[in-house]
Design an enzyme around this catalytic site. Structure first.
Site, PDB file in Angstrom:
ATOM      1  N   ASP A 142      -1.462   3.631  -2.038  1.00 49.86           N
ATOM      2  CA  ASP A 142      -0.874   2.298  -2.179  1.00 49.86           C
ATOM      3  C   ASP A 142      -0.585   2.063  -3.653  1.00 49.86           C
ATOM      4  O   ASP A 142      -1.345   2.510  -4.510  1.00 49.86           O
ATOM      5  CB  ASP A 142      -1.805   1.213  -1.643  1.00 49.86           C
ATOM      6  CG  ASP A 142      -1.059  -0.072  -1.321  1.00 49.86           C
ATOM      7  OD1 ASP A 142      -0.640  -0.243  -0.159  1.00 49.86           O
ATOM      8  OD2 ASP A 142      -0.879  -0.898  -2.239  1.00 49.86           O
TER       9      ASP A 142
ATOM     10  N   CYS B 105       5.743  -4.239  10.987  1.00 50.59           N
ATOM     11  CA  CYS B 105       5.400  -5.480  11.689  1.00 50.59           C
ATOM     12  C   CYS B 105       6.599  -6.423  11.680  1.00 50.59           C
ATOM     13  O   CYS B 105       6.455  -7.637  11.573  1.00 50.59           O
ATOM     14  CB  CYS B 105       4.167  -6.140  11.079  1.00 50.59           C
ATOM     15  SG  CYS B 105       4.286  -6.474   9.313  1.00 50.59           S
TER      16      CYS B 105
ATOM     17  N   ASP C 252       3.071   4.739  -6.107  1.00 53.95           N
ATOM     18  CA  ASP C 252       4.210   4.321  -5.300  1.00 53.95           C
ATOM     19  C   ASP C 252       4.458   5.415  -4.274  1.00 53.95           C
ATOM     20  O   ASP C 252       4.540   6.603  -4.622  1.00 53.95           O
ATOM     21  CB  ASP C 252       5.433   4.141  -6.201  1.00 53.95           C
ATOM     22  CG  ASP C 252       6.617   3.521  -5.466  1.00 53.95           C
ATOM     23  OD1 ASP C 252       6.815   3.837  -4.280  1.00 53.95           O
ATOM     24  OD2 ASP C 252       7.346   2.741  -6.084  1.00 53.95           O
TER      25      ASP C 252
ATOM     26  N   CYS D  33       1.346   3.575   2.015  1.00 54.23           N
ATOM     27  CA  CYS D  33       1.365   2.103   2.008  1.00 54.23           C
ATOM     28  C   CYS D  33       0.132   1.596   2.755  1.00 54.23           C
ATOM     29  O   CYS D  33       0.226   0.815   3.704  1.00 54.23           O
ATOM     30  CB  CYS D  33       2.638   1.568   2.635  1.00 54.23           C
ATOM     31  SG  CYS D  33       4.164   2.313   1.996  1.00 54.23           S
ATOM     32  N   ALA D  34      -1.045   2.054   2.319  1.00 57.58           N
ATOM     33  CA  ALA D  34      -2.265   1.936   3.124  1.00 57.58           C
ATOM     34  C   ALA D  34      -2.894   0.547   3.153  1.00 57.58           C
ATOM     35  O   ALA D  34      -3.516   0.178   4.153  1.00 57.58           O
ATOM     36  CB  ALA D  34      -3.308   2.944   2.620  1.00 57.58           C
ATOM     37  N   ALA D  35      -2.806  -0.209   2.068  1.00 59.86           N
ATOM     38  CA  ALA D  35      -3.468  -1.515   2.037  1.00 59.86           C
ATOM     39  C   ALA D  35      -2.844  -2.446   3.083  1.00 59.86           C
ATOM     40  O   ALA D  35      -1.646  -2.330   3.368  1.00 59.86           O
ATOM     41  CB  ALA D  35      -3.359  -2.123   0.648  1.00 59.86           C
ATOM     42  N   PRO D  36      -3.638  -3.334   3.695  1.00 61.07           N
ATOM     43  CA  PRO D  36      -5.033  -3.683   3.371  1.00 61.07           C
ATOM     44  C   PRO D  36      -6.093  -2.731   3.896  1.00 61.07           C
ATOM     45  O   PRO D  36      -7.263  -2.900   3.576  1.00 61.07           O
ATOM     46  CB  PRO D  36      -5.202  -5.066   4.004  1.00 61.07           C
ATOM     47  CG  PRO D  36      -4.275  -5.035   5.184  1.00 61.07           C
ATOM     48  CD  PRO D  36      -3.085  -4.224   4.746  1.00 61.07           C
ATOM     49  N   GLY D  37      -5.741  -1.755   4.730  1.00 59.84           N
ATOM     50  CA  GLY D  37      -6.694  -0.703   5.035  1.00 59.84           C
ATOM     51  C   GLY D  37      -7.232  -0.615   6.436  1.00 59.84           C
ATOM     52  O   GLY D  37      -8.076   0.236   6.716  1.00 59.84           O
ATOM     53  N   GLY D  38      -6.780  -1.461   7.342  1.00 62.54           N
ATOM     54  CA  GLY D  38      -7.270  -1.388   8.712  1.00 62.54           C
ATOM     55  C   GLY D  38      -6.983  -0.046   9.366  1.00 62.54           C
ATOM     56  O   GLY D  38      -7.831   0.530  10.058  1.00 62.54           O
TER      57      GLY D  38
END
Length: 472
Positions: A302, A397, A328, A281-286
């Protein structure tokens, strides 16, 4: 209730955080728009985004991107339109209560974008110090251009003129937390953190956040160049940043935008140099950028090809690389097992309301259970992909215990081959107040309250480090 799709009825103001503002003092969120920013297109983009969120229940970022692109706004005008819309969302309850006090008769059901036009104008007049003639005349113009709203143009003119004359005093007596936050969310936080802390979290969540940056190296140097401060966590924080693309170091790829709390889970993994690390679930990538900058061999997964494309663009700007896979996370397969896995799971995101105020209007109580069920499956999938002796960092989060502490407790009950590793970082980087009883990370929007105004707050994050037993 505040999540009613049409309007919020005024409630009696509760004791606590209220609007107390020196009329001569410019609000911290106020920014001077460009001359072109006083145009109809700018206001119309803000109103369109508000309508999409409040009536059509669309995420703000998507709605605003479409609204600003459709009107071909210049960057500064786009920034002002976004400020109008987000200010209106953060203060919707109190603003609507003031507006309602000037409207004597109930409005009909078919009113077009009237509520959103009034809301955007009220935000400009009472919170952004927009000149009354500009905010009022353009709101009237918006009514004339709206098929179902044009018959209310005279009403809008009269209400906004009265609001510009006496609305500030009425706003000062209102409790924006009680009026804007949905009751179910405040009740949840009161149960989890206590009524006093819940209110502090809510108050902090309604304040526009500063810009946080993660730097590849030399934080003190870049803080001086950018005009930022270095937080104890190592992130840079800028109170007045302007356009991100115009800041020193952007084109050189020296840093990327990332909330200070969001930068902590990767640090819980320890030294990842040379390790094969999976970022699910990498995005947005920070976090992908953090791992790559630390020398890990990163596989970033992602399910959104568009978001992964933007991740790749950012990595290119930063001079970093990762193996990106559109998949997925639940069905992702790999021939290799990974030394470490970061699972930043989809969640209700209730810890990021200060950056995404649309969450107040889009999330429902039932979303907590639905997302917790998904997180359970993702954790089990991550466990299968991890090497014996490897480290899994799970984070969200969300401020909801079902998506954090309880999720990890349940995981450990299912997986006897995993154990919890308490935070190993020093107490300056992660204060004891940010650590749970079991040694996990729990940041709150009310943290960093001792910093100067404009620099306070933190996204609400939960993270736990889980270690898989070595093969026998």
């Amino acid at each position: 209730m505040p999540n009613d799709t049409r309007r919020t009825s005024p409630r009696s103001a509760a004791a606590g955080a209220r609007f107390k503002r020196d009329p001569k003092k410019k609000p911290a969120t106020a920014r001077k728009p460009s001359p072109a920013g006083d145009g109809l297109k700018t206001r119309d983009a803000a109103v369109s985004a508000l309508f999409s969120v409040l009536i059509e229940r669309r995420p703000f970022d998507d709605a605003f991107a479409n609204a600003s692109a459709a009107r071909d706004l210049e960057p500064r005008d786009r920034a002002f339109a976004r400020l109008i819309a987000t200010t209106a969302l953060r203060n919707r309850g109190a603003l609507q209560a003031v507006l309602s006090s000037y409207i004597a008769k109930p409005l009909p059901e078919t009113i077009g974008r009237l509520n959103e036009i009034l809301l955007a104008a009220a935000a400009q007049l009472l919170l952004l110090q927009t000149p009354p003639h500009a905010a009022i005349s353009l709101a009237v113009d918006q009514c004339h251009a709206d098929t179902n709203g044009k018959r209310f143009a005279n009403l809008v003119n009269a209400v906004l003129r009265r609001l510009s004359e006496s609305g500030q005093g009425r706003l000062a007596d209102l409790d924006n937390v009680a009026l804007t936050f949905p009751d179910w969310l405040l009740a949840r936080w009161s149960d989890a953190y206590g009524p006093s802390e819940a209110r502090q979290i809510a108050r902090a969540s309604l304040v526009e956040p500063a810009l946080d940056l993660t730097v590849k190296a030399d934080p003190e140097l870049w803080a001086e160049r950018i005009g930022a401060v270095v937080l104890p966590t190592g992130s840079l924080r800028c109170a007045q940043a302007g356009r991100v693309e115009e800041l020193p170091g952007y084109s050189a790829g020296a840093w990327w935008v990332q909330d200070a709390a969001a930068a902590l889970p990767v640090r819980l993994m320890g030294d990842v140099a040379g390790l094969d690390v999976l970022d699910l679930c990498a995005a947005p990538g920070g976090k992908t950028a953090q791992l790559a900058a630390a020398g890990a061999n990163v596989t970033a997964v992602d399910k959104s090809a568009g978001r992964l494309s933007r991740l790749n663009d950012n990595l290119t700007r930063l001079g970093l690389s990762a193996n990106t896979v559109v998949s997925d996370a639940l069905t992702f397969t790999s021939e290799q097992k990974f030394d470490a896995i970061l699972l930043d799971s989809p969640c209700t995101s209730t810890g990021t309301i200060r950056r995404h105020p649309d969450i107040l209007y889009l999330k429902r109580p039932e979303d907590v259970a639905a997302l917790a069920a998904l997180q359970l499956k993702l954790l089990d999938r991550a466990a299968d992909l991890l090497k014996p002796g490897g480290t899994l960092v799970y984070c969200t989060c969300s401020l909801e215990p079902e998506e954090g502490e309880r999720q990890v407790d349940a995981f450990l009950a299912r997986h006897a081959d995993f154990s919890r590793q308490p935070i190993m970082l020093d107490d300056v980087t992660i204060p004891l107040a940010w650590r749970t009883r079991d040694g996990d990370l729990r940041t709150l929007p009310s943290h960093f309250a001792d910093l100067p105004e404009g620099l306070r707050g933190l996204d609400g994050f939960y993270a736990a480090t889980l270690v898989k037993s070595a093969a026998r």
